[in-house]
Scaffold this active site. Structure first.
Site, short mmCIF file in Angstrom:
data_model
loop_
_atom_site.label_atom_id
_atom_site.label_comp_id
_atom_site.label_asym_id
_atom_site.label_seq_id
_atom_site.Cartn_x
_atom_site.Cartn_y
_atom_site.Cartn_z
N ARG A 106 0.83 -1.21 0.00
CA ARG A 106 0.00 0.00 0.00
C ARG A 106 0.86 1.26 0.00
NH1 ARG A 106 -5.28 -1.20 -1.42
NH2 ARG A 106 -6.24 -2.68 0.02
N HIS A 193 -8.63 15.90 11.40
CA HIS A 193 -8.47 17.35 11.35
C HIS A 193 -7.25 17.85 12.12
CE1 HIS A 193 -12.29 17.11 9.37
NE2 HIS A 193 -12.01 18.30 8.89
N TYR A 341 -11.97 -7.02 7.35
CA TYR A 341 -11.13 -8.21 7.20
C TYR A 341 -11.26 -9.14 8.40
CZ TYR A 341 -8.49 -5.62 3.57
OH TYR A 341 -8.11 -4.92 2.46
N TYR A 371 -11.64 12.03 1.93
CA TYR A 371 -12.08 11.79 3.31
C TYR A 371 -13.35 12.55 3.67
CZ TYR A 371 -9.89 9.04 7.03
OH TYR A 371 -9.55 8.04 7.91
N HIS A 374 -19.29 12.58 4.65
CA HIS A 374 -20.49 13.15 5.26
C HIS A 374 -21.70 12.22 5.27
CE1 HIS A 374 -18.12 16.84 4.20
NE2 HIS A 374 -18.33 17.00 5.48
#
Length: 604
Positions: A106, A193, A341, A371, A374
């Site tokens: 990844r 954030h 998973y 990301y 909502h």
């Protein structure tokens, strides 16, 4: 040659002066470089491919492609055969080997050092060194292209408001089939954030978060000045106040820290924390309070272990411990839940010590856009048998004080969040936030959704129906965009067909996981020089990190140790309460929540 000629002809037909790279001719992460005004050259160096457009695989690449399963096949294997995975999870060397592969496969998809930003579609020192920019996974579409997506699609993109209304807005709440709850939703919002801090005064391509990673600046403040205002300067602790015998953040008045609150909020409810926008909803202030308590608790543990240490060393070491706790919780609880998973993920930095890995990170604009989850948000918030709509909930810390953290944790653990993928599940309250996300993506000249799928080694969609998995929204998108290769990144993520019984579609996972894991494991505390007991005050501090979980965090800091997780455990507990709350307002009845959400928190 024929393919190249056709692409160039298409570009020239639309615009006589089109940049030859507008057609994105270079495949498999090849780099397009213009040569003169009407030619291009693909740099296929170290891609594993060769040829004019980097489309011919080298011998070893061909073998790898033949043996490599599709992402959906891998997902199926990891989410089925539970008995087999239970055995694998108990065999350390097997579990470590698989986890190492997950991390390396990844994270190697993320360019490190960073390569592009909104103003530099080519390698430059500015794109590398200027930390005030978000980096880019793909360079922006060149300015002189005939269409917004290069050469595909119409000359103008559809009205973003129409896109939101037709395919994104919620008709009826669609619960997440994985059982994701509001403890997860607010954790996601609170956690991200610290590094999604767009500097809107400069534009959506710029960030205030210069550390570009897990630094806990949402707890401690982005600047040293803000940090000092929040610190007690005694025993390493942060400032706090006691209310009803429990610890809460101090007020703005007591700290002189700048926070975003409307003028209607009373002074005693203006709590001050590291992130200036966290007064927006009590769910964020809940986590801010929990982490404040955890920091001060860890300071007490270290003080007992090291009575010789001063305030500064206690503070700095506690911060490193909390960073470690955060990363462990994110990987082993948060990402574990999202993945679905049966294989048990593991936070162990030593897995990468013998690998080629760079301990640095740069937040990408696309990661920020991706990301925007909502649809997780419900229509109402259910706390201890009472129901709060958005107007009653936002900028209302009195709700947190009235119910207390124990009831918040219990209630949010029981309340199911919405499914993110599949379309038409966006709350009306954040309609303008979603529209702004589309507009900002256009301002930053994102490439098409299919180009991002190719960037993250996923086969591009051939039709809107293949994207959505149904006919109605596919027809709406066809009418709006005209060409699947002109489909925009952000709305496509939300309308993409979900994986079976999953919260996300394929692209959200395949594009999001590399950003996430590289950012987590690229943290300095995961490096060989940092990852040792002495960094964290000895074995006591090291143990706090290595035993951390969302449940242990709650038990250590919330009265009564209420059960929690990131998923609803009993579906019978998700039934909707009907009691309407009229108390605990703070004079906010006349405020339009969608206006505040748009003006103050486009990222939230």
């Amino acid at each position: 040659m024929l393919a190249r000629a056709l692409l160039l002809c298409a570009a020239v037909a639309l615009s006589g002066a089109a940049n030859p790279c507008c057609s994105h001719p270079c495949q498999n992460r090849g780099v397009c470089m213009s040569v003169g005004f009407d030619q291009y050259k693909c740099d296929c160096t170290r891609t594993g491919f060769y040829g004019e457009n980097c489309t011919t695989p080298e011998f070893l690449t061909r073998i790898k492609l033949l043996l490599k399963p599709t992402p959906n096949t891998v997902h199926y294997i990891l989410t089925h055969f539970k008995g087999v995975w239970n055995i694998v999870n108990k065999i350390s060397f097997l579990r470590n080997m698989i986890m190492r592969y997950v991390l390396t496969s990844r994270s190697h998809l993320i360019e490190s050092p960073p390569t592009y930003n909104v103003h530099y579609s080519y390698k430059s020192w500015e794109a590398f060194s200027n930390l005030s920019y978000y980096t880019r996974a793909l360079p922006p579409v060149p300015d002189d292209c005939p269409t917004p997506m290069g050469v595909k699609g119409r000359k103008e993109l559809p009205d973003s408001k129409e896109v939101v209304k037709k395919v994104l807005l919620r008709r009826k709440f669609i619960p997440d089939p994985q059982g994701t709850n509001l403890m997860f939703a607010f954790f996601a919002q609170h956690f991200t954030h610290q590094f999604f801090k767009t500097d809107f005064e400069r534009g959506p391509a710029f960030t205030k978060g210069k550390n570009h990673g897990v630094d806990l600046s949402h707890i401690y403040g982005e600047s040293l000045e803000r940090q000092h205002k929040l610190r007690l300067f005694k025993d390493g602790k942060m400032k706090y106040q006691m209310i009803n015998g429990e610890m809460y953040p101090p007020t703005v008045k007591d700290t002189q820290v700048e926070m975003i609150y409307p003028p209607h909020v009373p002074e005693h409810l203006k709590f001050a924390v590291g992130q200036e926008v966290f007064g927006l909803v009590p769910g964020l202030m809940m986590y801010a309070t929990i982490w404040l308590r955890e920091h001060n608790r860890v300071c007490d543990v270290l003080k007992q272990e090291h009575p010789e240490w001063g305030d500064e060393q206690l503070f700095q070491t506690s911060r490193l411990i909390l960073i470690g706790e955060t990363i462990k919780i994110v990987i082993e609880d948060y990402v574990q839940h999202l993945s679905g998973y049966h294989f048990k993920l593991k936070f162990d930095p030593e897995l990468l010590f013998n690998q080629q890995f760079q301990y640095q990170n740069r937040i990408a604009a696309e990661f920020n856009t991706l990301y925007h989850w909502h649809p997780l948000l419900p229509d109402v918030f259910q706390i201890d048998g009472q129901e709060y709509n958005y107007q009653q909930f936002i900028y209302n810390n009195s709700v947190l004080l009235e119910h207390g953290l124990t009831q918040f944790v219990e209630s949010f653990t029981r309340q199911r969040a919405g499914r993110v993928a599949g379309g038409r599940n966006l709350p009306v309250a954040v309609e303008k936030v979603s529209k702004a996300s589309i507009d900002q993506s256009r301002e930053m000249k994102y490439q098409s959704f299919n180009e991002y799928r190719k960037r993250f080694l996923v086969k591009p969609y051939e039709s809107f129906e293949e994207l959505t998995g149904e006919k109605e929204m596919a027809a709406e998108l066809e009418a709006l965009y005209g060409d699947i290769d002109a489909m925009e990144f952000y709305p496509a993520l939300l309308v993409e067909k979900p994986r079976p019984d999953a919260i996300f579609g394929e692209t959200m996972v395949e594009a999001g996981a590399p950003f996430s894991l590289k950012g987590l494991m690229g943290n300095p505390i995961c490096s060989p020089e940092y990852w040792k007991p002495s960094t964290f005050g000895g074995e006591v501090g090291f143990k706090i990190i290595n035993t951390a979980s969302i449940q242990s965090l709650i038990c250590s800091n919330v009265k009564g140790c209420p059960f929690t997780s990131f998923s609803v455990q009993d579906t019978h507990l998700t039934k909707t309460v009907t009691i309407n709350a009229s108390s605990s307002h703070s004079g906010l009845d006349d405020i339009n929540p969608t206006v505040l959400l748009k003006e103050r928190s486009t990222e939230l």
